[in-house]
Structure formats: C-alpha cells, structure tokens
Design a protein around this motif. Structure first.
Motif, short mmCIF file in Angstrom:
data_model
loop_
_atom_site.label_atom_id
_atom_site.label_comp_id
_atom_site.label_asym_id
_atom_site.label_seq_id
_atom_site.Cartn_x
_atom_site.Cartn_y
_atom_site.Cartn_z
N PRO A 1 -4.46 -6.57 9.43
CA PRO A 1 -4.64 -5.17 9.04
C PRO A 1 -3.78 -4.28 9.93
N GLY A 2 -3.28 -3.20 9.40
CA GLY A 2 -2.32 -2.42 10.17
C GLY A 2 -2.47 -0.93 10.00
N GLY A 3 -1.33 -0.26 9.90
CA GLY A 3 -1.36 1.19 9.80
C GLY A 3 -0.10 1.74 9.17
N ALA A 4 -0.18 3.02 8.80
CA ALA A 4 0.94 3.74 8.22
C ALA A 4 1.11 5.04 8.98
N LEU A 5 2.31 5.31 9.45
CA LEU A 5 2.58 6.47 10.30
C LEU A 5 3.61 7.39 9.66
N LYS B 1 -2.31 -10.27 0.47
CA LYS B 1 -1.13 -10.12 1.32
C LYS B 1 -0.30 -8.89 0.96
N ALA B 2 -0.90 -7.91 0.31
CA ALA B 2 -0.19 -6.67 -0.02
C ALA B 2 0.18 -5.95 1.26
N LEU B 3 1.45 -5.51 1.34
CA LEU B 3 1.94 -4.85 2.54
C LEU B 3 1.55 -3.37 2.56
N ILE B 4 1.34 -2.85 3.75
CA ILE B 4 1.09 -1.42 3.91
C ILE B 4 2.41 -0.67 3.80
N SER B 5 2.38 0.42 3.04
CA SER B 5 3.56 1.26 2.85
C SER B 5 3.12 2.73 2.83
N PRO B 6 4.05 3.68 2.76
CA PRO B 6 3.66 5.10 2.65
C PRO B 6 2.87 5.41 1.39
N SER C 1 -2.80 8.54 0.58
CA SER C 1 -1.68 7.85 1.22
C SER C 1 -0.85 8.84 2.03
N LEU C 2 0.08 8.33 2.82
CA LEU C 2 1.01 9.22 3.52
C LEU C 2 1.78 10.08 2.53
N ALA C 3 2.22 9.48 1.44
CA ALA C 3 3.02 10.21 0.45
C ALA C 3 2.25 11.39 -0.12
N ASP C 4 0.98 11.16 -0.49
CA ASP C 4 0.17 12.25 -1.04
C ASP C 4 -0.30 13.21 0.03
N TYR C 5 -0.56 12.72 1.23
CA TYR C 5 -1.03 13.62 2.28
C TYR C 5 0.07 14.62 2.66
N LYS C 6 1.30 14.20 2.58
CA LYS C 6 2.40 15.13 2.88
C LYS C 6 2.40 16.28 1.88
N TYR D 1 9.81 9.67 10.84
CA TYR D 1 9.22 8.33 10.71
C TYR D 1 8.26 8.34 9.53
N ASN D 2 8.35 7.31 8.70
CA ASN D 2 7.49 7.22 7.51
C ASN D 2 7.42 5.76 7.07
#
Length: 363
Positions: free
Chosen positions: A36-40, A62-67, A248-253, A50-51
C-alpha cells in the motif's frame, strides 16, 4: 547581462529539478512499489512540481496508485459537507443561525434550541460523540441517520454550545441530515449535483456498501510486526458527513481551484464570521471543515488531515501563494511521510512555506 540571465535561468532549472527529486526520495523512502502506498501532489506558485503515486491501490489486483486513484478522505470529507451547507445558505434555504429544532422538531428541546448550525461548522456545539454511544460489541456499520437517532434524545452537551472548541464527528453527521431535510434528497444526490458535477469532479463520490467506486484504493493497516493487513472498513467508516468522500489527486486539484476562485462560495470571506480559535494554538482557528491561520484578519493557510481504519490523508492550502500540498495514503496511521514532505518544502528556497500545520501533525 546575457551571461547573468543565462546563469539565473540555469540556477532556476537546477532548483526545479532538485525539488521533484527530493520529493520522490521521500515517497520511495516511505512507500514500496509492492505495498500500500500514497499519491502526492505539490503545486507551488501555481505550477505543479510533483504529481505521482507510489505503491499499490489494491494488493489483490496489483492496481498501481496514480493521480487518478480514489482514496477515502476520512475527515478531509468535512470541507465538502460544509460547502453543502454554505450552498443552501446561498440559496436562502437556511441560515447558519438556525438551531437544530428547525430541522429536527423531535430533538431534545433544550439541546436542540441551543445548538446553531454555525456551532456544528466550527466544532463548538458540545454535542456528544456518537462513537461513545455505540455498544462495545457492535459489528454492523453506523450511518448518519442512526447518528441522529442516537443523539436526538440526549439532554446534555459537553459544554455550553458556542463557548468552546471540541472536535466533533457527530456535528458533521448531523449536517448531512440537515441537507436531506431541507432538500428532500439523499445527501449523495445533492452533493453530486451541486458540487462534484459542476466542478468536473467526475470520479469523486461517497462510500455506500454496494456502490461501485472507480479507481478505488482499498485500505490497509500494519500489524505490530509491520506486516500489512486488509483494513478497509470499520463500524464508524460508513458515515457520510464526517468521513466517506472518495476522491483523487486529479479531482482534488479541481476542488482546490474552486475554493481558490470562490467558484461556489467565497470560503475565505465566510471564515471571517464562521470560525473559532483553538486553545493552545496561537493564530490557530477552525471553521467550515478547515484548520487555518490568519494574516491581517483573513484566513491564509489551510490545513486538514484525515485518518480512518485504512487511510491517512493530509492537505495544506496557501491560496495567496498558489500553493497546494496533498498526500493521500491507503495505509492507516501513516502521517509521517507528509511531515517529511513539508520539511523538504520548508528547506527549499524556491518553495519555502509556513508549516504551522506540521505542529498539528506531529504532536
């Protein structure tokens, strides 16, 4: 002169390359590509520096975390709940000085009369914590409607409403019920129609047990021996008002841009009258789903974190500097990476920011 300009440009390029590398180092130090990870997301002076995501959104697939990965926001959800109330005020369908009895006539008369909506929005209502009213052996999830049921017969509060700050999940669960009573619509329908769709946040939604969530990150936690276990839901993770927005990062922006431009409501202006100081935090305030500081009497730096059984999220916004720092993680109790990100930004001469929020994160 040409040589000076050339070297200034070269220096700026080197700094621009150094910062992403430093942030990448923080991300890979804290997150493994097979865990498990994170998106910055880091935006400085309006420029995205950074995105990226590191790690897996789902250990099984095994789906990767992305923006574009959707994380449960936990308490970062409260800012969306607050905006729903502000929109209804803007539509003149309620007043922030309305008390609970206007919406819930069967609420305890003494308590309902004394608690105004503005107290719920500033964590100054003194309303009892619904979590403390649940049976210790409970296994089924609690939802906002039940929170209302648990609270409406209670004849006391922790203190005189409006007099003190005490963080309250109960308050924001009651706010979703206010939205439903006023609009005669499910909360999900209202927030989708009035926030998410107008802002183009097409993948942002709320958790419901049978609802499909696109690009969903599943939640995890670490055992004492540091092994990872599945930890996506808990008894209290189904309540909407205090914690179950997925974005997501994309929507939060997009959300950040709407807040900065006042596209829906001018939150900075509203915070001049809907706020409360936080005891022990010089220049620390809370209102409308945000911890914030003030500069010349106006909200300037915004912060909120979110923690739940399988997620850890942190957001810092500094609209005056066009700065946004967001870290979403699908690992519980995992705020240290965000503190390290802020340390990198504080040390960087091009992006140095006031890290008042760091104290709240690490203490």
């Amino acid at each position: 002169m040409k040589i000076l300009v050339f070297w200034c440009c070269m220096l700026h390029t080197v700094l621009a390359q150094k910062l992403p590398a430093a942030l990448d180092s923080v991300m890979h130090r804290h997150f493994s590509i097979d865990q498990p990870g994170g998106a910055l997301l880091v935006v400085i002076d309006g420029k995205t520096v950074y995105n990226r995501g590191v790690g897996l959104a789902n250990l099984e697939t095994k789906a990767l975390i992305s923006p574009e990965t959707n994380f449960r926001m936990a308490s970062v959800s409260k800012q969306f709940t607050a905006m729903c109330i502000l929109l209804l005020e803007k539509q003149k369908k309620l007043s922030l000085d309305d008390n609970l009895l206007k919406f819930f006539p069967d609420f305890n008369q003494k308590v309902g009369k004394s608690i105004k909506l503005r107290y719920l929005l500033t964590h100054t209502s003194g309303i009892l914590d619904y979590e403390s009213l649940l049976s210790s052996g409970r296994k089924e999830p609690v939802f906002d409607t039940e929170v209302l049921t648990l609270l409406k017969s209670r004849d006391s509060t922790y203190f005189e409403p409006g007099s003190r700050f005490r963080y309250s999940n109960s308050a924001f669960c009651l706010l979703t019920q206010v939205v439903e009573r006023v609009t005669k619509k499910p909360y999900l329908a209202f927030i989708t129609e009035n926030l998410f769709k107008p802002l183009g946040m097409r993948q942002t939604t709320l958790y419901e047990p049978t609802r499909m969530i696109p690009n969903r990150a599943m939640g995890y936690a670490r055992n004492q021996d540091q092994t990872v276990r599945f930890s996506d839901q808990s008894v209290t993770s189904g309540t909407k008002g205090d914690g179950c927005v997925y974005t997501s990062l994309a929507d939060y922006k997009k959300w950040d841009n709407a807040l900065t431009t006042g596209q829906l409501v001018d939150v900075v202006e509203k915070l001049k009258t809907v706020q409360h100081p936080i005891e022990g935090q010089p220049n620390g305030f809370y209102g409308l789903g945000w911890f914030f500081t003030q500069t010349n009497g106006e909200a300037s730096e915004f912060f909120h974190s979110g923690s739940t059984c399988g997620f850890s999220n942190c957001v810092v916004r500094i609209p005056q500097k066009k700065t946004l720092v967001v870290l979403f993680s699908n690992l519980a109790d995992n705020h240290r990476p965000f503190a390290d990100v802020l340390n990198v930004l504080e040390a960087d001469t091009e992006s140095s920011i006031d890290v008042w929020a760091l104290h709240n994160l690490t203490n």
